[in-house]
Design an enzyme around this catalytic site. Sequence first.
Site, mmCIF file in Angstrom:
data_model
loop_
_atom_site.group_PDB
_atom_site.id
_atom_site.type_symbol
_atom_site.label_atom_id
_atom_site.label_comp_id
_atom_site.label_asym_id
_atom_site.label_seq_id
_atom_site.Cartn_x
_atom_site.Cartn_y
_atom_site.Cartn_z
ATOM 1 C CE1 TYR A 153 6.469 -5.178 25.171
ATOM 2 C CE2 TYR A 153 5.356 -4.183 27.038
ATOM 3 C CZ TYR A 153 5.378 -4.427 25.937
ATOM 4 O OH TYR A 153 4.113 -4.148 24.913
ATOM 5 C CE LYS A 157 6.686 -2.090 23.499
ATOM 6 N NZ LYS A 157 6.755 -1.744 22.270
HETATM 7 N N1 LIG Z 1 -1.363 -6.199 22.915
HETATM 8 C C1 LIG Z 1 -1.195 -5.423 23.961
HETATM 9 O O1 LIG Z 1 -1.691 -5.635 24.953
HETATM 10 C C2 LIG Z 1 -0.080 -4.202 23.756
HETATM 11 C C3 LIG Z 1 -0.133 -3.452 24.739
HETATM 12 C C4 LIG Z 1 0.895 -2.279 24.795
HETATM 13 C C5 LIG Z 1 1.652 -2.247 23.656
HETATM 14 N N2 LIG Z 1 1.617 -3.206 22.937
HETATM 15 C C6 LIG Z 1 2.636 -3.032 21.754
HETATM 16 O O2 LIG Z 1 2.166 -3.110 20.405
HETATM 17 C C7 LIG Z 1 2.649 -3.538 19.414
HETATM 18 C C8 LIG Z 1 2.115 -4.859 18.747
HETATM 19 O O3 LIG Z 1 1.563 -5.638 19.675
HETATM 20 P P1 LIG Z 1 0.766 -6.900 19.250
HETATM 21 O O4 LIG Z 1 -0.271 -7.185 20.482
HETATM 22 O O5 LIG Z 1 -0.156 -6.639 18.163
HETATM 23 O O6 LIG Z 1 1.669 -7.937 18.844
HETATM 24 P P2 LIG Z 1 1.468 -9.368 18.121
HETATM 25 O O7 LIG Z 1 2.526 -10.262 18.643
HETATM 26 O O8 LIG Z 1 0.131 -9.719 17.844
HETATM 27 O O9 LIG Z 1 1.997 -8.886 16.607
HETATM 28 C C9 LIG Z 1 3.300 -8.356 16.510
HETATM 29 C C10 LIG Z 1 4.101 -8.625 15.342
HETATM 30 O O10 LIG Z 1 5.288 -8.074 15.030
HETATM 31 C C11 LIG Z 1 6.023 -9.211 14.098
HETATM 32 N N3 LIG Z 1 7.516 -9.181 14.717
HETATM 33 C C12 LIG Z 1 7.897 -9.866 15.805
HETATM 34 N N4 LIG Z 1 9.570 -9.522 15.655
HETATM 35 C C13 LIG Z 1 9.423 -9.089 14.714
HETATM 36 C C14 LIG Z 1 10.914 -8.496 13.930
HETATM 37 N N5 LIG Z 1 11.995 -8.926 14.204
HETATM 38 N N6 LIG Z 1 10.530 -8.052 12.472
HETATM 39 C C15 LIG Z 1 9.611 -7.756 12.024
HETATM 40 N N7 LIG Z 1 8.395 -8.040 12.647
HETATM 41 C C16 LIG Z 1 8.298 -8.808 13.936
HETATM 42 C C17 LIG Z 1 5.212 -10.434 14.736
HETATM 43 O O11 LIG Z 1 5.674 -11.342 13.731
HETATM 44 C C18 LIG Z 1 4.085 -10.082 14.847
HETATM 45 O O12 LIG Z 1 3.299 -10.372 13.548
HETATM 46 C C19 LIG Z 1 3.951 -4.133 20.096
HETATM 47 O O13 LIG Z 1 5.069 -3.035 20.103
HETATM 48 C C20 LIG Z 1 3.684 -4.180 21.641
HETATM 49 O O14 LIG Z 1 4.755 -4.141 22.392
HETATM 50 C C21 LIG Z 1 0.686 -4.322 22.707
#
Ligand SMILES: NC(=O)c1ccc[n+]([C@@H]2O[C@H](COP(=O)([O-])OP(=O)(O)OC[C@H]3O[C@@H](n4cnc5c(N)ncnc54)[C@H](O)[C@@H]3O)[C@@H](O)[C@H]2O)c1
Length: 247
Positions: A153, A157
């Site tokens: 990851y 990133k």
């Molecule tokens: N939640 C956190 O703490 C956090 C922190 C830093 C970065 N992020 C980043 O923010 C973004 C959103 O994270 P989140 O926490 O909302 O995650 P989440 O799991 O709640 O939502 C992610 C969504 O992406 C979809 N997805 C997964 N694989 C896919 C694919 N191949 N094609 C299309 N859609 C796909 C999933 O179905 C899901 O609905 C991500 O890139 C994550 O890495 C999250």
Amino acid sequence: MRFAQKVVVITGAGNGIGKNHAVNFAKEGARVVVCDIKEDDCRLVVAAIKEQGGEAIAIKADVTNEDSVKVMMEKIIETYGRIDILVNNAGLTRDTKVSEMTELDWDVVLDVCLKGSFFCTKYTAPYMIAQKYGRIINTSSRAYLGNPGQANYSAAKAGILGFTRALSKELGKYNITVNAVAPGLIDTEMLRKLPTFDMIAERQIKETPIKRIGTVDDVTKAVMFFASDDAEYISGDVLHISGGRKG
Ligand SMILES: NC(=O)c1ccc[n+]([C@@H]2O[C@H](COP(=O)([O-])OP(=O)(O)OC[C@H]3O[C@@H](n4cnc5c(N)ncnc54)[C@H](O)[C@@H]3O)[C@@H](O)[C@H]2O)c1
């Protein structure tokens, strides 16, 4: 209405942070394309947007599949005739020690986070270039600075930041800005479901100057800033949404 009539494509918009982006862009007048691999989740988000009087369509697409992405972008052009803003948000984690990390753990994370952003950008850029306008916002993470158990990851990133800078140089002459957000730990439904949520949040807060974890609104506000006219001369940059925690 900062985004009246703008067409915004948000990947991974069926849940969590992406869902919050979708709902809020719609509130500010955008026509929102809710893209996710989970079709039912996309539809629920679209229904919620329409209920509040907004405009949105659901498109099921797998960002790791080049054909799926190409077809999605063609469908959007057929429907709306343009793409103004692309938010590459889809992402996932497969955490484990590097000695136990499988090739699949590595590939899945790199594919969704990094390759997915590449495919979506590849098939959006030609339309943005033709219209001489575009905003691309990529989703990195504070984890690009390194987290134990997240070699895959963190690498993906960190890759997003190189990708962002390269594109900002390549696409700037077409009035396309490309920026990234790097959230710290964000309070989502998924995170709340973990039995270890309290422990994770407490540890995080200890290491964060602003003594709370982030909210989905914290991230959405930053994404909307990059997408707005206020950020028209900002490109190749990254905003940390991590309460001051950068190490
Ligand atoms: N939640 C956190 O703490 C956090 C922190 C830093 C970065 N992020 C980043 O923010 C973004 C959103 O994270 P989140 O926490 O909302 O995650 P989440 O799991 O709640 O939502 C992610 C969504 O992406 C979809 N997805 C997964 N694989 C896919 C694919 N191949 N094609 C299309 N859609 C796909 C999933 O179905 C899901 O609905 C991500 O890139 C994550 O890495 C999250």
